[in-house]
Design an enzyme around this catalytic site. Structure first.
Site, PDB file in Angstrom:
ATOM      1  CG  PHE A 142      55.152  91.607  83.064  1.00  0.00           C
ATOM      2  CD1 PHE A 142      54.160  92.849  82.821  1.00  0.00           C
ATOM      3  CD2 PHE A 142      55.338  90.760  81.964  1.00  0.00           C
ATOM      4  CE1 PHE A 142      53.781  93.309  81.639  1.00  0.00           C
ATOM      5  CE2 PHE A 142      54.767  91.153  80.599  1.00  0.00           C
ATOM      6  CZ  PHE A 142      53.929  92.519  80.709  1.00  0.00           C
ATOM      7  CG  ASP A 227      56.165  83.682  83.088  1.00  0.00           C
ATOM      8  OD1 ASP A 227      56.722  83.570  82.118  1.00  0.00           O
ATOM      9  OD2 ASP A 227      55.219  84.705  83.095  1.00  0.00           O
ATOM     10  CE  LYS A 256      58.819  89.042  76.476  1.00  0.00           C
ATOM     11  NZ  LYS A 256      58.556  89.066  78.045  1.00  0.00           N
TER      12      LYS A 256
HETATM   13  C1  PLP Z   1      56.900  89.196  78.380  1.00  0.00           C
HETATM   14  C2  PLP Z   1      56.329  88.288  79.554  1.00  0.00           C
HETATM   15  C3  PLP Z   1      55.276  87.689  79.311  1.00  0.00           C
HETATM   16  C4  PLP Z   1      54.294  88.067  78.177  1.00  0.00           C
HETATM   17  O1  PLP Z   1      54.739  87.923  77.236  1.00  0.00           O
HETATM   18  P1  PLP Z   1      53.959  88.498  75.760  1.00  0.00           P
HETATM   19  O2  PLP Z   1      54.414  87.705  74.489  1.00  0.00           O
HETATM   20  O3  PLP Z   1      54.219  89.709  75.677  1.00  0.00           O
HETATM   21  O4  PLP Z   1      52.441  88.052  75.862  1.00  0.00           O
HETATM   22  C5  PLP Z   1      54.890  87.144  80.285  1.00  0.00           C
HETATM   23  N1  PLP Z   1      55.849  86.491  81.416  1.00  0.00           N
HETATM   24  C6  PLP Z   1      56.996  87.217  81.288  1.00  0.00           C
HETATM   25  C7  PLP Z   1      57.912  86.866  82.803  1.00  0.00           C
HETATM   26  C8  PLP Z   1      57.371  88.138  80.457  1.00  0.00           C
HETATM   27  O5  PLP Z   1      58.619  88.653  80.413  1.00  0.00           O
END
Ligand code: PLP
Length: 401
Positions: A142, A227, A256
């Site tokens: 994700f 990520d 986040k």
């Molecule tokens: C939440 C998340 C994203 C995307 O972040 P948004 O601010 O919702 O665009 C990307 N990578 C990971 C691992 C995430 O948990």
């Protein structure tokens, strides 16, 4: 008199596209680990907005920084300099042990930015032929919701109906070192991977995986991009999840909790050699690096550092899993996680996770079900042992019904 939850939910459903399936609670106030609904009922937040609220709701230091900056300057665009950006980037680079950062707003934008930088690095520094750069990602990843990113998602909900997608990505199984070795070609510029797959249901890879992929990427001159939008900033018991194995990546994406639960702030952080492929006009964002974001981001990092939320997540995370283990019954297939990013996997015959999260809601615990059988628990890192016990009493009750 206040309006009923139903009033808000009906209005939202009528006028808002249905991209989510929320737990039926309408929140109007929050402080620390607690949120209150429109009737004044109190809940313990065990999702933390998908780990965007690691510092707790409305942390006083973050709120003060935000208010003070709002009274001075909020947006200049990067057509001009502002007096907050440099200090924020410096703090972030020092913390990540990297040299340069690029500020954006959302997580998906940070990932898009990392993809662009990796490709440009591939052409300019690695000598990959024009438009041949390839990036390897993992199954069940994700990384966000943009068209490029969902193009290499393996979740049919995320990408069905949104094609055509651009080429240039190869997907391999997660936690599979041999698959990475086999898949790398001379045109591979990067391996993009989550140190723990959060949205997939808290998939923790085998010990040594991060270290092994670091080694392979180095051997093949492939950029390792972690990520850490969900795993970073103390959530897993370290400032960054890569620190569990000393597997320092070439680039890291953050988001986040970088915004302290108050403001959308994301960034890519990397070495000067890599980040310098970005030159004037090649990338940008109107709101990225705005002074309000920078002030909030700086305060968000200060809270993580000064309140030692990494150590706290580590210690209380152990306690959390130990207590889950004690209350688990025959319905529980597995308990997994790191730091305060944890999940219970229910057996199929126990029913869906959604039934349990709705029961937990009635008892005052807001946790999120994912992928049918998984309940994720990721409370703000300012949680106390006593509050964990409060959660466990309720989880135990719900598991017993
Ligand atoms: C939440 C998340 C994203 C995307 O972040 P948004 O601010 O919702 O665009 C990307 N990578 C990971 C691992 C995430 O948990």
């Amino acid at each position: 008199m206040g309006k009923s939850p139903k009033y808000y939910i009906d209005m939202e459903n009528m006028y808002t596209a249905h991209g989510y399936h929320p737990i039926p609670v309408v929140i109007s106030r929050a402080k620390g680990v607690w949120v209150w609904d429109v009737n004044g009922k109190k809940y313990l937040d065990c999702l933390s907005a998908y780990s965007a609220v690691n510092q707790g709701h409305r942390h006083p230091r973050i709120m003060k920084a935000m208010k003070d900056q709002a009274a001075k300057l909020t947006l200049t665009s990067r057509a001009f300099h502002n007096d907050q950006l440099g200090a924020f980037m410096k703090k972030l680079c020092r913390l990540a042990k990297m040299e340069m950062a690029l500020p954006m707003n959302t997580g998906a934008e940070a990932v898009e930015t990392a993809i662009k930088i990796a490709r440009k690095w591939g052409y300019e520094k690695k000598g990959v032929p024009k438009n041949k750069a390839r990036i390897i990602a993992c199954r069940e990843n994700f990384h966000g919701r943009t068209t490029t990113i969902v193009g290499f998602s393996t979740d049919p909900d995320a990408n069905t109906g949104f094609g055509p997608f651009g080429p240039g990505f190869t997907v391999i199984p997660y936690d599979d070192v041999a698959a990475l070795s086999k898949t790398i070609t001379k045109n591979t510029v990067a391996f993009l991977v989550e140190p723990i797959q959060g949205e997939a249901g808290v998939n923790v890879p085998s010990d040594g995986y991060l270290k092994a992929v670091r080694k392979i990427c180095t051997e093949h001159n492939v950029l390792l991009i972690f990520d850490e939008i969900q795993t970073g900033l103390c959530r897993t018991g370290k400032m960054f999840a890569w620190q569990h194995e000393g597997a320092k990546p070439d680039m890291i994406t953050l988001g986040k909790a970088l915004g302290g639960g108050a403001y959308p702030i994301s960034a890519v952080v990397g070495s000067e050699e890599i980040m310098s492929v970005i030159t004037p006009g090649t990338h940008g964002s109107t709101f990225g690096g705005n002074p309000l974001a920078c002030t909030v981001g700086t305060a968000a990092l200060d809270v993580l550092i000064d309140d030692k939320l990494d150590k706290r997540a580590e210690k209380l995370g152990r306690y959390f899993r130990k207590r889950l283990g004690e209350i688990a019954n025959e319905k529980v297939l597995e308990i997994r996680g790191k730091g305060l990013l944890n999940a219970i996997e229910l057996k199929k015959k126990a029913g869906t996770a959604r039934e349990y999260t709705e029961k937990l809601m009635k008892l005052g615990v807001l946790a999120k079900d994912t992928h049918g059988q998984t309940i994720r628990f990721a409370p703000p890192l300012v949680i106390t042992k006593k509050q964990i016990d409060w959660i466990m009493a309720r989880v135990e009750k719900v598991l017993a019904t």
